[in-house]
Design a protein around this motif. Sequence first.
Motif, PDB file in Angstrom:
ATOM      1  N   VAL A  80      26.175  73.559 -15.818  1.00 31.73           N
ATOM      2  CA  VAL A  80      25.816  74.082 -14.501  1.00 31.73           C
ATOM      3  C   VAL A  80      27.034  73.836 -13.620  1.00 31.73           C
ATOM      4  O   VAL A  80      27.335  72.710 -13.256  1.00 31.73           O
ATOM      5  CB  VAL A  80      24.570  73.378 -13.927  1.00 31.73           C
ATOM      6  CG1 VAL A  80      24.237  73.935 -12.541  1.00 31.73           C
ATOM      7  CG2 VAL A  80      23.385  73.555 -14.857  1.00 31.73           C
ATOM      8  N   THR A  81      27.768  74.904 -13.316  1.00 29.19           N
ATOM      9  CA  THR A  81      29.032  74.762 -12.593  1.00 29.19           C
ATOM     10  C   THR A  81      28.841  74.781 -11.080  1.00 29.19           C
ATOM     11  O   THR A  81      29.649  74.219 -10.341  1.00 29.19           O
ATOM     12  CB  THR A  81      29.998  75.875 -13.002  1.00 29.19           C
ATOM     13  OG1 THR A  81      29.378  77.152 -12.769  1.00 29.19           O
ATOM     14  CG2 THR A  81      30.349  75.746 -14.480  1.00 29.19           C
ATOM     15  N   ASP A  82      27.783  75.443 -10.613  1.00 33.97           N
ATOM     16  CA  ASP A  82      27.559  75.506  -9.171  1.00 33.97           C
ATOM     17  C   ASP A  82      26.072  75.746  -8.909  1.00 33.97           C
ATOM     18  O   ASP A  82      25.386  76.405  -9.701  1.00 33.97           O
ATOM     19  CB  ASP A  82      28.390  76.630  -8.546  1.00 33.97           C
ATOM     20  CG  ASP A  82      28.413  76.535  -7.026  1.00 33.97           C
ATOM     21  OD1 ASP A  82      28.115  75.447  -6.499  1.00 33.97           O
ATOM     22  OD2 ASP A  82      28.702  77.552  -6.369  1.00 33.97           O
ATOM     23  N   ASP A 208      19.829  68.617 -16.188  1.00 28.62           N
ATOM     24  CA  ASP A 208      19.364  67.778 -15.080  1.00 28.62           C
ATOM     25  C   ASP A 208      20.519  67.611 -14.093  1.00 28.62           C
ATOM     26  O   ASP A 208      21.596  67.134 -14.475  1.00 28.62           O
ATOM     27  CB  ASP A 208      18.895  66.409 -15.583  1.00 28.62           C
ATOM     28  CG  ASP A 208      17.720  66.531 -16.550  1.00 28.62           C
ATOM     29  OD1 ASP A 208      16.711  67.125 -16.166  1.00 28.62           O
ATOM     30  OD2 ASP A 208      17.832  66.034 -17.683  1.00 28.62           O
ATOM     31  N   PHE A 209      20.288  67.976 -12.849  1.00 30.92           N
ATOM     32  CA  PHE A 209      21.364  67.905 -11.872  1.00 30.92           C
ATOM     33  C   PHE A 209      20.799  67.606 -10.490  1.00 30.92           C
ATOM     34  O   PHE A 209      19.604  67.766 -10.227  1.00 30.92           O
ATOM     35  CB  PHE A 209      22.145  69.227 -11.833  1.00 30.92           C
ATOM     36  CG  PHE A 209      21.292  70.443 -11.604  1.00 30.92           C
ATOM     37  CD1 PHE A 209      21.022  70.893 -10.309  1.00 30.92           C
ATOM     38  CD2 PHE A 209      20.736  71.135 -12.672  1.00 30.92           C
ATOM     39  CE1 PHE A 209      20.225  72.002 -10.093  1.00 30.92           C
ATOM     40  CE2 PHE A 209      19.937  72.238 -12.464  1.00 30.92           C
ATOM     41  CZ  PHE A 209      19.675  72.682 -11.174  1.00 30.92           C
ATOM     42  N   LYS A 210      21.691  67.169  -9.617  1.00 34.83           N
ATOM     43  CA  LYS A 210      21.355  66.913  -8.213  1.00 34.83           C
ATOM     44  C   LYS A 210      22.033  67.978  -7.360  1.00 34.83           C
ATOM     45  O   LYS A 210      23.234  68.230  -7.506  1.00 34.83           O
ATOM     46  CB  LYS A 210      21.825  65.521  -7.798  1.00 34.83           C
ATOM     47  CG  LYS A 210      21.106  64.382  -8.511  1.00 34.83           C
ATOM     48  CD  LYS A 210      21.607  63.031  -8.024  1.00 34.83           C
ATOM     49  CE  LYS A 210      20.874  61.893  -8.722  1.00 34.83           C
ATOM     50  NZ  LYS A 210      21.348  60.561  -8.241  1.00 34.83           N
ATOM     51  N   VAL A 211      21.255  68.599  -6.488  1.00 28.20           N
ATOM     52  CA  VAL A 211      21.785  69.673  -5.660  1.00 28.20           C
ATOM     53  C   VAL A 211      21.496  69.376  -4.195  1.00 28.20           C
ATOM     54  O   VAL A 211      20.354  69.066  -3.834  1.00 28.20           O
ATOM     55  CB  VAL A 211      21.203  71.044  -6.083  1.00 28.20           C
ATOM     56  CG1 VAL A 211      19.691  71.017  -6.112  1.00 28.20           C
ATOM     57  CG2 VAL A 211      21.719  72.146  -5.188  1.00 28.20           C
ATOM     58  N   PRO A 212      22.493  69.440  -3.338  1.00 22.39           N
ATOM     59  CA  PRO A 212      22.262  69.208  -1.904  1.00 22.39           C
ATOM     60  C   PRO A 212      21.661  70.445  -1.249  1.00 22.39           C
ATOM     61  O   PRO A 212      21.910  71.583  -1.653  1.00 22.39           O
ATOM     62  CB  PRO A 212      23.662  68.916  -1.371  1.00 22.39           C
ATOM     63  CG  PRO A 212      24.575  69.628  -2.315  1.00 22.39           C
ATOM     64  CD  PRO A 212      23.921  69.591  -3.665  1.00 22.39           C
ATOM     65  N   LEU A 213      20.870  70.217  -0.229  1.00 24.60           N
ATOM     66  CA  LEU A 213      20.265  71.315   0.525  1.00 24.60           C
ATOM     67  C   LEU A 213      21.284  71.858   1.526  1.00 24.60           C
ATOM     68  O   LEU A 213      21.882  71.109   2.296  1.00 24.60           O
ATOM     69  CB  LEU A 213      19.010  70.830   1.258  1.00 24.60           C
ATOM     70  CG  LEU A 213      18.273  71.871   2.096  1.00 24.60           C
ATOM     71  CD1 LEU A 213      17.677  72.951   1.209  1.00 24.60           C
ATOM     72  CD2 LEU A 213      17.192  71.203   2.941  1.00 24.60           C
ATOM     73  N   GLU A 223      28.384  68.585  -8.066  1.00 26.53           N
ATOM     74  CA  GLU A 223      29.157  68.127  -9.222  1.00 26.53           C
ATOM     75  C   GLU A 223      28.745  68.899 -10.468  1.00 26.53           C
ATOM     76  O   GLU A 223      27.558  68.998 -10.788  1.00 26.53           O
ATOM     77  CB  GLU A 223      28.939  66.627  -9.439  1.00 26.53           C
ATOM     78  CG  GLU A 223      29.459  65.752  -8.320  1.00 26.53           C
ATOM     79  CD  GLU A 223      29.300  64.280  -8.627  1.00 26.53           C
ATOM     80  OE1 GLU A 223      28.809  63.965  -9.736  1.00 26.53           O
ATOM     81  OE2 GLU A 223      29.661  63.457  -7.769  1.00 26.53           O
ATOM     82  N   GLU A 224      29.736  69.436 -11.129  1.00 27.08           N
ATOM     83  CA  GLU A 224      29.466  70.165 -12.368  1.00 27.08           C
ATOM     84  C   GLU A 224      28.747  69.260 -13.365  1.00 27.08           C
ATOM     85  O   GLU A 224      29.113  68.096 -13.552  1.00 27.08           O
ATOM     86  CB  GLU A 224      30.774  70.666 -12.972  1.00 27.08           C
ATOM     87  CG  GLU A 224      30.589  71.457 -14.258  1.00 27.08           C
ATOM     88  CD  GLU A 224      31.902  71.990 -14.788  1.00 27.08           C
ATOM     89  OE1 GLU A 224      32.377  73.030 -14.281  1.00 27.08           O
ATOM     90  OE2 GLU A 224      32.465  71.344 -15.692  1.00 27.08           O
ATOM     91  N   THR A 225      27.718  69.806 -13.979  1.00 22.01           N
ATOM     92  CA  THR A 225      26.859  69.020 -14.869  1.00 22.01           C
ATOM     93  C   THR A 225      26.800  69.664 -16.242  1.00 22.01           C
ATOM     94  O   THR A 225      26.581  70.881 -16.359  1.00 22.01           O
ATOM     95  CB  THR A 225      25.428  68.918 -14.304  1.00 22.01           C
ATOM     96  OG1 THR A 225      25.481  68.381 -12.978  1.00 22.01           O
ATOM     97  CG2 THR A 225      24.566  68.017 -15.171  1.00 22.01           C
ATOM     98  N   ARG A 226      26.994  68.856 -17.266  1.00 23.24           N
ATOM     99  CA  ARG A 226      26.865  69.351 -18.637  1.00 23.24           C
ATOM    100  C   ARG A 226      25.422  69.230 -19.091  1.00 23.24           C
ATOM    101  O   ARG A 226      24.764  68.211 -18.846  1.00 23.24           O
ATOM    102  CB  ARG A 226      27.785  68.584 -19.587  1.00 23.24           C
ATOM    103  CG  ARG A 226      27.740  69.116 -21.025  1.00 23.24           C
ATOM    104  CD  ARG A 226      28.776  68.464 -21.906  1.00 23.24           C
ATOM    105  NE  ARG A 226      28.661  68.946 -23.284  1.00 23.24           N
ATOM    106  CZ  ARG A 226      29.496  68.610 -24.262  1.00 23.24           C
ATOM    107  NH1 ARG A 226      30.513  67.787 -23.997  1.00 23.24           N
ATOM    108  NH2 ARG A 226      29.331  69.070 -25.486  1.00 23.24           N
TER     109      ARG A 226
END
Length: 231
Positions: A80-82, A208-213, A223-226
Motif C-alpha cells: 500500500v503505497t498511498d 494492515d496500515f495506519k492512515v491519517p484523516l 508510510e508505505e506498508t508491505r
Amino acid sequence: MAPEPNLNGAYYGPSIPPPPRTKTYHRSRGGGSCCNPCSCLFNCLCTCICQIIFTLLIIIGVVVLVLWLVLRPNKVKFYVTDATLTQFDYSTTNNTLYYDLALNMTIRNPNKRVGIYYDSIEARAIYGGQRFASQNLEPFYQGHKNTSILHPVFKGQGLVLLGDREKSNYINEKNLGVYEIEVKLNMRIRLKIGWIKTHKIKPKIECDFKVPLESNGRSGNFEETRCHLDW
C-alpha cells in the motif's frame, strides 16, 4: 541248595538300550511347496507397486528441482503505497460508519519467466474486525519483472457492529486523527510459464496500515506498508 552270597552295595546289571526313534514326517502344504500361489502373487504385486510409486516420486522430485533451478521463482510483493482518508465517522446511535477511503497499491512480479493472470480481485475494507466495504477490481495480466498498480476506492456508508473495546479504540483514534484499517485482497490467479498455464490459485493478501484523516485539504504523512501474502 547253596545259600546266595551276601550282596553289599548296588547291583549293576546289563545296560538297557534306548527306545528306537520313530521318524516323523511333516507334510508340507501345497504338495511340497512352502508358498501359497495367491500369497506369492499378492506379495509380488505389492512389491511392483511400491517400486513404481518410489520411481514416480523420484521422477517428480527431479522435475520439480529442475523447474526450480530454471525458473528461480520469487514471491510476488504487494504494497500500500498511498492512502487518502477524507471521511471516517462512526455513529453509535445507529451503528453506521461513514467513510471515504482511496488507496494506491502496487503489485511487483520479480520473476523473469513467470507471468500472472489476475482473473478476479476483490478488495475488502475492514475496521475493528468488521468489513465495512468491498470492491471488485478489473482483471489483468502481469508480465515478467513488472509492477502493476491498483486503485481501490471505498466510499459510502454501512452498518458496522463494533464492540465496546472497538468503540473505545475508535474514540482514541479519532482524537489522534489516525485510524488503523485493514484491506484484504481475495484473488483467483493463474501462473504462465512459457506456454503452460496453471490451474487457478487463490492467494489471500492482508494489508494492515495506519492512515491519517485528511482535514482542511491537508493530509498527514502516510508510510508505505508491505502486505502479507498467504498462498
